[in-house]
Design an enzyme around this catalytic site. Sequence first.
Site, PDB file in Angstrom:
ATOM      1  N   GLY A  36       0.681  -1.281  -0.037  1.00  0.00           N
ATOM      2  CA  GLY A  36       0.022   0.048   0.030  1.00  0.00           C
ATOM      3  C   GLY A  36       0.855   1.399   0.001  1.00  0.00           C
ATOM      4  O   GLY A  36       1.983   1.241   0.301  1.00  0.00           O
ATOM      5  N   ALA A  74      -4.092  -8.197   3.316  1.00  0.00           N
ATOM      6  CA  ALA A  74      -3.649  -9.586   2.805  1.00  0.00           C
ATOM      7  C   ALA A  74      -2.548  -9.629   1.895  1.00  0.00           C
ATOM      8  O   ALA A  74      -2.109  -8.720   1.154  1.00  0.00           O
ATOM      9  CB  ALA A  74      -4.861 -10.055   2.154  1.00  0.00           C
ATOM     10  N   TYR A 140      -3.788 -19.390  -1.878  1.00  0.00           N
ATOM     11  CA  TYR A 140      -4.411 -18.138  -1.727  1.00  0.00           C
ATOM     12  C   TYR A 140      -5.880 -18.287  -1.123  1.00  0.00           C
ATOM     13  O   TYR A 140      -6.493 -18.009  -0.376  1.00  0.00           O
ATOM     14  CB  TYR A 140      -4.399 -17.122  -2.930  1.00  0.00           C
ATOM     15  CG  TYR A 140      -5.028 -15.694  -2.805  1.00  0.00           C
ATOM     16  CD1 TYR A 140      -4.870 -14.989  -1.917  1.00  0.00           C
ATOM     17  CD2 TYR A 140      -6.119 -15.696  -3.857  1.00  0.00           C
ATOM     18  CE1 TYR A 140      -5.601 -13.753  -1.595  1.00  0.00           C
ATOM     19  CE2 TYR A 140      -6.809 -14.692  -3.909  1.00  0.00           C
ATOM     20  CZ  TYR A 140      -6.735 -13.832  -2.811  1.00  0.00           C
ATOM     21  OH  TYR A 140      -7.492 -12.506  -2.802  1.00  0.00           O
ATOM     22  N   LYS A 144      -7.788 -17.967   2.315  1.00  0.00           N
ATOM     23  CA  LYS A 144      -8.885 -17.154   2.368  1.00  0.00           C
ATOM     24  C   LYS A 144     -10.287 -17.934   2.987  1.00  0.00           C
ATOM     25  O   LYS A 144     -11.116 -17.518   3.970  1.00  0.00           O
ATOM     26  CB  LYS A 144      -9.607 -16.179   1.132  1.00  0.00           C
ATOM     27  CG  LYS A 144      -8.429 -15.193   0.780  1.00  0.00           C
ATOM     28  CD  LYS A 144      -8.710 -14.116   1.528  1.00  0.00           C
ATOM     29  CE  LYS A 144      -8.008 -13.026   1.037  1.00  0.00           C
ATOM     30  NZ  LYS A 144      -7.982 -11.773   1.880  1.00  0.00           N
ATOM     31  N   PHE A 200      -1.421 -16.064 -20.370  1.00  0.00           N
ATOM     32  CA  PHE A 200      -1.077 -17.227 -19.756  1.00  0.00           C
ATOM     33  C   PHE A 200      -2.399 -18.240 -20.258  1.00  0.00           C
ATOM     34  O   PHE A 200      -3.249 -18.076 -19.559  1.00  0.00           O
ATOM     35  CB  PHE A 200      -0.904 -17.380 -18.230  1.00  0.00           C
ATOM     36  CG  PHE A 200       0.373 -16.263 -18.034  1.00  0.00           C
ATOM     37  CD1 PHE A 200       1.432 -16.665 -18.437  1.00  0.00           C
ATOM     38  CD2 PHE A 200       0.064 -15.340 -17.218  1.00  0.00           C
ATOM     39  CE1 PHE A 200       2.450 -15.825 -18.238  1.00  0.00           C
ATOM     40  CE2 PHE A 200       1.139 -14.426 -16.919  1.00  0.00           C
ATOM     41  CZ  PHE A 200       2.220 -14.627 -17.175  1.00  0.00           C
TER      42      PHE A 200
HETATM   43  C1  UD1 Z   1      -7.502 -12.225  -8.848  1.00  0.00           C
HETATM   44  C2  UD1 Z   1      -6.868 -11.622  -7.826  1.00  0.00           C
HETATM   45  C3  UD1 Z   1      -7.372 -12.021  -6.399  1.00  0.00           C
HETATM   46  C4  UD1 Z   1      -8.627 -12.410  -6.384  1.00  0.00           C
HETATM   47  C5  UD1 Z   1      -9.256 -13.101  -7.514  1.00  0.00           C
HETATM   48  C6  UD1 Z   1     -10.661 -13.344  -7.450  1.00  0.00           C
HETATM   49  C7  UD1 Z   1      -5.178 -10.166  -8.679  1.00  0.00           C
HETATM   50  C8  UD1 Z   1      -3.726 -10.144  -8.573  1.00  0.00           C
HETATM   51  N1  UD1 Z   1      -5.440 -11.531  -8.116  1.00  0.00           N
HETATM   52  O1  UD1 Z   1      -6.760 -13.510  -9.166  1.00  0.00           O
HETATM   53  O2  UD1 Z   1      -6.724 -11.366  -5.441  1.00  0.00           O
HETATM   54  O3  UD1 Z   1      -9.033 -12.717  -5.133  1.00  0.00           O
HETATM   55  O4  UD1 Z   1      -8.622 -12.476  -8.532  1.00  0.00           O
HETATM   56  O5  UD1 Z   1     -11.025 -14.473  -8.544  1.00  0.00           O
HETATM   57  O6  UD1 Z   1      -5.863  -9.263  -8.947  1.00  0.00           O
HETATM   58  N2  UD1 Z   1      -2.948 -13.278 -16.745  1.00  0.00           N
HETATM   59  C9  UD1 Z   1      -2.414 -13.205 -18.193  1.00  0.00           C
HETATM   60  N3  UD1 Z   1      -1.153 -12.235 -18.390  1.00  0.00           N
HETATM   61  C10 UD1 Z   1      -1.008 -11.670 -17.213  1.00  0.00           C
HETATM   62  C11 UD1 Z   1      -1.597 -11.502 -15.878  1.00  0.00           C
HETATM   63  C12 UD1 Z   1      -2.469 -12.579 -15.782  1.00  0.00           C
HETATM   64  O7  UD1 Z   1      -2.789 -14.060 -18.984  1.00  0.00           O
HETATM   65  O8  UD1 Z   1       0.115 -10.713 -17.409  1.00  0.00           O
HETATM   66  C13 UD1 Z   1      -4.060 -14.258 -16.640  1.00  0.00           C
HETATM   67  C14 UD1 Z   1      -3.980 -15.111 -15.485  1.00  0.00           C
HETATM   68  O9  UD1 Z   1      -3.058 -16.173 -15.836  1.00  0.00           O
HETATM   69  C15 UD1 Z   1      -5.555 -15.298 -15.314  1.00  0.00           C
HETATM   70  C16 UD1 Z   1      -6.141 -14.294 -15.508  1.00  0.00           C
HETATM   71  O10 UD1 Z   1      -5.421 -13.256 -16.226  1.00  0.00           O
HETATM   72  O11 UD1 Z   1      -5.795 -16.588 -15.889  1.00  0.00           O
HETATM   73  C17 UD1 Z   1      -6.450 -13.453 -14.442  1.00  0.00           C
HETATM   74  O12 UD1 Z   1      -5.173 -13.197 -13.529  1.00  0.00           O
HETATM   75  P1  UD1 Z   1      -5.213 -12.231 -12.215  1.00  0.00           P
HETATM   76  O13 UD1 Z   1      -5.528 -10.695 -12.828  1.00  0.00           O
HETATM   77  O14 UD1 Z   1      -3.953 -12.422 -11.776  1.00  0.00           O
HETATM   78  O15 UD1 Z   1      -6.200 -12.605 -11.594  1.00  0.00           O
HETATM   79  P2  UD1 Z   1      -6.796 -13.973 -10.632  1.00  0.00           P
HETATM   80  O16 UD1 Z   1      -5.239 -14.712 -10.747  1.00  0.00           O
HETATM   81  O17 UD1 Z   1      -7.828 -14.363 -10.934  1.00  0.00           O
END
Ligand code: UD1
Length: 315
Positions: A36, A74, A140, A144, A200
């Site tokens: 933060g 968290a 994670y 939670k 990804f």
């Molecule tokens: C996110 C939250 C988490 C929350 C959850 C609820 C973040 C960092 N994490 O996890 O705190 O509790 O949602 O569902 O916000 N991806 C890519 N390229 C990238 C980054 C991500 O392809 O550069 C993909 C990831 O592999 C995933 C999707 O985007 O399939 C979402 O990823 P991300 O934003 O990290 O969120 P979550 O893992 O879903």
Amino acid sequence: MKILVTGGAGFIGSHVVDKLIQQQCRVVVVDNLSSGLREHVNTAAKLIEMDIGSPELLALFEQEKFDYVIHQAAQTTVAQSIDRPDRDCQVNIAGSVNLLEACRKTAVRRIVFASTAAAYGNAADIPIPESAPKQPTSFYGLSKWTVEQYLALYRQIFGLEYIVLRCANVYGERQGNSGEGGVISIFSKKLHERRPVTIFGDGGQSRDFIYVGDVAAANCLALTAKTCNAAFNISTGTETSLNTLVKLLEQAAGIKLKKYFAQPREGDIYRSSLDNTAAGKYLSWQPQMPLSQGLGRTYQALKQPGLNQREGREW
Ligand code: UD1
């Protein structure tokens, strides 16, 4: 009423603090500033730089006598929980239990806890209702979900009231865009810098993207909702694939993104969308921000860093 917001210097917590201040609440923030930022904390709130796991937390509770606690502090990323399950456990489980101890020893009236869609894992029914089995695929999600169960037992044994908000993928102004950020903040930054993004997997995976101002509103409503000792999904109830997200971001920015595809991330779920019917019924909460508009705001805030600051927001 006097409210403690843990993680109030963070992405979601700082928006919650702003909303509480707008509602004339007295707000204290506990944040260790590990992710933060001091400048994100509303100047009308009192910031205490402290870890939620600190042995000094109880003395702070005794001194401040909080009526309510909103627990946002968290370790928030799926990927980091896979790299360091021990750290995730220490912050998310041990830190939360330390906080719960302070709550029950000082007769806090209610705690509102930030949980996650990740608690469900890969669910059979989409959108996922609150009653769906909890089968987290990451530490994670597990940490939670574990704290949710602590809350239920604290209620049963010590009478501490709680509301759990299981948030879908939250996005908006002030979200980090480094490795710890969410996909929208990461892709927005890449777009702004005209750099390629890495998807990804095949980009067909879906998420339920909910605007941070809507999540802050849900937290405020949860403080005084009549129905408590329950969990509510906070979401839009709609799925957006990563491939669609990229298109919407391109439209919001008027720029084309270059995409690379890589291996799916360990611990990732494939489809995610949460049923928000119960939050509508029991919290009188509805999401207000359409995704295309929220993406526009998030992108503009990145382009004009001032908008990331509290004073610059209109929400
Ligand atoms: C996110 C939250 C988490 C929350 C959850 C609820 C973040 C960092 N994490 O996890 O705190 O509790 O949602 O569902 O916000 N991806 C890519 N390229 C990238 C980054 C991500 O392809 O550069 C993909 C990831 O592999 C995933 C999707 O985007 O399939 C979402 O990823 P991300 O934003 O990290 O969120 P979550 O893992 O879903």
